[in-house]
Design a protein around this motif. Structure first.
Motif, PDB file in Angstrom:
ATOM      1  N   SER A 321      19.559 -16.008   2.754  1.00  0.00           N
ATOM      2  CA  SER A 321      18.692 -15.734   1.609  1.00  0.00           C
ATOM      3  C   SER A 321      18.278 -14.273   1.618  1.00  0.00           C
ATOM      4  O   SER A 321      17.950 -13.714   2.668  1.00  0.00           O
ATOM      5  CB  SER A 321      17.441 -16.623   1.652  1.00  0.00           C
ATOM      6  N   ALA A 322      18.292 -13.663   0.436  1.00  0.00           N
ATOM      7  CA  ALA A 322      17.892 -12.260   0.306  1.00  0.00           C
ATOM      8  C   ALA A 322      16.385 -12.159   0.155  1.00  0.00           C
ATOM      9  O   ALA A 322      15.773 -12.928  -0.583  1.00  0.00           O
ATOM     10  CB  ALA A 322      18.588 -11.628  -0.891  1.00  0.00           C
ATOM     11  N   ARG A 323      15.801 -11.198   0.847  1.00  0.00           N
ATOM     12  CA  ARG A 323      14.372 -10.916   0.721  1.00  0.00           C
ATOM     13  C   ARG A 323      14.184  -9.438   0.410  1.00  0.00           C
ATOM     14  O   ARG A 323      14.754  -8.579   1.080  1.00  0.00           O
ATOM     15  CB  ARG A 323      13.622 -11.280   2.003  1.00  0.00           C
ATOM     16  N   LEU A 324      13.389  -9.155  -0.620  1.00  0.00           N
ATOM     17  CA  LEU A 324      13.100  -7.790  -1.026  1.00  0.00           C
ATOM     18  C   LEU A 324      11.602  -7.597  -1.115  1.00  0.00           C
ATOM     19  O   LEU A 324      10.850  -8.571  -1.200  1.00  0.00           O
ATOM     20  CB  LEU A 324      13.749  -7.464  -2.376  1.00  0.00           C
ATOM     21  N   PRO A 325      11.112  -6.348  -1.094  1.00  0.00           N
ATOM     22  CA  PRO A 325       9.669  -6.108  -1.180  1.00  0.00           C
ATOM     23  C   PRO A 325       9.092  -6.657  -2.484  1.00  0.00           C
ATOM     24  O   PRO A 325       9.756  -6.671  -3.520  1.00  0.00           O
ATOM     25  CB  PRO A 325       9.562  -4.576  -1.139  1.00  0.00           C
ATOM     26  N   GLU A 326       7.860  -7.106  -2.415  1.00  0.00           N
ATOM     27  CA  GLU A 326       7.195  -7.623  -3.611  1.00  0.00           C
ATOM     28  C   GLU A 326       7.135  -6.561  -4.703  1.00  0.00           C
ATOM     29  O   GLU A 326       7.191  -6.887  -5.901  1.00  0.00           O
ATOM     30  CB  GLU A 326       5.778  -8.097  -3.257  1.00  0.00           C
ATOM     31  N   ALA A 327       7.047  -5.296  -4.300  1.00  0.00           N
ATOM     32  CA  ALA A 327       7.007  -4.216  -5.286  1.00  0.00           C
ATOM     33  C   ALA A 327       8.277  -4.168  -6.123  1.00  0.00           C
ATOM     34  O   ALA A 327       8.246  -3.782  -7.297  1.00  0.00           O
ATOM     35  CB  ALA A 327       6.789  -2.876  -4.586  1.00  0.00           C
ATOM     36  N   PHE A 328       9.407  -4.552  -5.533  1.00  0.00           N
ATOM     37  CA  PHE A 328      10.658  -4.581  -6.301  1.00  0.00           C
ATOM     38  C   PHE A 328      10.571  -5.614  -7.415  1.00  0.00           C
ATOM     39  O   PHE A 328      10.931  -5.339  -8.566  1.00  0.00           O
ATOM     40  CB  PHE A 328      11.839  -4.891  -5.388  1.00  0.00           C
ATOM     41  N   TRP A 329      10.092  -6.808  -7.069  1.00  0.00           N
ATOM     42  CA  TRP A 329      10.008  -7.869  -8.081  1.00  0.00           C
ATOM     43  C   TRP A 329       9.004  -7.489  -9.169  1.00  0.00           C
ATOM     44  O   TRP A 329       9.233  -7.769 -10.355  1.00  0.00           O
ATOM     45  CB  TRP A 329       9.628  -9.196  -7.428  1.00  0.00           C
ATOM     46  N   ASN A 330       7.929  -6.851  -8.788  1.00  0.00           N
ATOM     47  CA  ASN A 330       6.954  -6.406  -9.785  1.00  0.00           C
ATOM     48  C   ASN A 330       7.585  -5.385 -10.737  1.00  0.00           C
ATOM     49  O   ASN A 330       7.376  -5.440 -11.957  1.00  0.00           O
ATOM     50  CB  ASN A 330       5.723  -5.799  -9.108  1.00  0.00           C
TER      51      ASN A 330
END
Length: 340
Positions: A321-330
């Motif tokens: 599973s890919a995980r990225l910083p919350e700032a990216f999703w925002n």
């Protein structure tokens, strides 16, 4: 068993062979003409009427597009959207026929990656060599966002967001265009992309780079970690932590763009890996697994979707599973909010 590998000169610093260097200017001229025609409006782009996110890369080979596509769909779903996925369905039979990916679909008919994406997300997935037609079909089916898997160079489909995925270890290799190098397009094309995602190829918490956004000359770079889930028996049953295989020898099967990334993940869990590399999108048969010893078999999810029909006890799929910083999703979701 050896699979198709990327040419060594793309990434090891050696001089490309003469034939590759002679063909590169031809490839460069063709791709430049194509880009010119779309940018000047000589060839028309088509928008499906709903936002389009294109995930792709500038280099040949695997960079982690599929885990990111899955993560994008899941985050959009949690945000209240109804995303659908448009994919070519590479390697499938009768590739000219457009199809919906259904639970009963076989990977031979729709492709391994579309099967994986549909199974993981439950989203509508349409396979079609014509990404425009796929996006239009998804919009007509009620999808309010289209995620195009591996479509950065499919210019006819107009897009709202472009995400370039890079392997942090390989980056752009020798910086040359195909076939002398790995680049599908010139390096300056990266500056046009909305986001650049760096696949660190390791679980979150083990990063060797600052997990905050790294400002680069061509734009912002966002780290992407790959987290490992429980290993699931292909023949049915409950999943077990990957740590359950620590200290054991296993047959590790990978028919993906970068098989070594999977093997490194297993070794990091303390597993003694007997590697078996197959070509990307390989169509497996039972006799492919005649390894000569009855060790447990661990394989990628992408490989597993093609092996369930003849799965044996002791075969497990290892999901990533890919995980990225919350700032990216925002930052991504901000582009879909109506202007005040």
């Amino acid at each position: 068993m050896s699979g198709q590998r990327t040419p060594h000169w793309w990434f090891d610093g050696s001089t490309p062979p003469l034939w590759a260097r002679l063909l590169t200017p031809i490839y460069a001229a063709v791709t430049a003409l194509r880009r010119f025609c779309y940018r000047r409006g000589l060839r028309a782009q088509v928008h499906p009427g709903v936002p389009v996110i294109v995930v792709g890369n500038l280099v040949g080979g695997g960079t982690g597009k599929t885990p990111l596509t899955v993560a994008l769909v899941e985050h959009l779903q949690r945000a209240g959207f109804t995303p659908g996925v448009a994919s070519r369905g590479y390697g499938r039979a009768d590739a000219k026929t457009a199809r919906w990916v259904e639970p009963q679909s076989g990977p031979a008919m729709v492709g391994d990656e579309p099967m994986l994406i549909a199974a993981r997300t439950g989203a509508r997935v349409r396979v079609d060599a014509d990404r425009v037609a796929a996006a239009q079909a998804l919009a007509a089916a009620g999808c309010d966002v289209v995620v195009c898997d591996d479509g950065l160079q499919h210019y006819r489909l107009a897009r709202d967001v472009e995400i370039e995925v890079q392997d942090v270890r390989r980056r752009y290799g020798n910086g040359r265009l195909l076939p002398a190098g790995p680049l599908r397009e010139p390096l300056e094309r990266a500056a046009d992309c909305t986001f650049r995602v760096l696949n660190l190829g390791q679980p979150a918490g083990t990063e060797v780079v600052d997990p905050s956004v790294v400002t680069a000359a061509a734009g912002q770079e966002w780290p992407m970690w790959l987290d490992v889930g429980n290993a699931w028996p292909l023949a049915g049953g409950r999943g077990v932590p990957l740590a359950a295989f620590a200290g054991q020898r296993v047959h590790a099967v990978a028919g993906i763009g970068e098989p070594e990334r999977f093997f490194v993940t297993l070794r990091a869990a303390g597993i003694a890996v007997v590697p078996h590399v197959f070509a990307d999108h390989h169509g497996y048969r039972l006799d492919d697994f005649d390894f000569g010893s009855a060790l447990p078999v661990l394989m990628t999810e992408k490989d597993a979707v093609k092996c369930r029909a003849f799965a044996q006890p002791g075969w497990h799929a290892v999901p990533i599973s890919a995980r990225l910083p919350e700032a990216f999703w925002n930052a991504l979701l901000e582009r879909f909010r109506p202007a005040a």
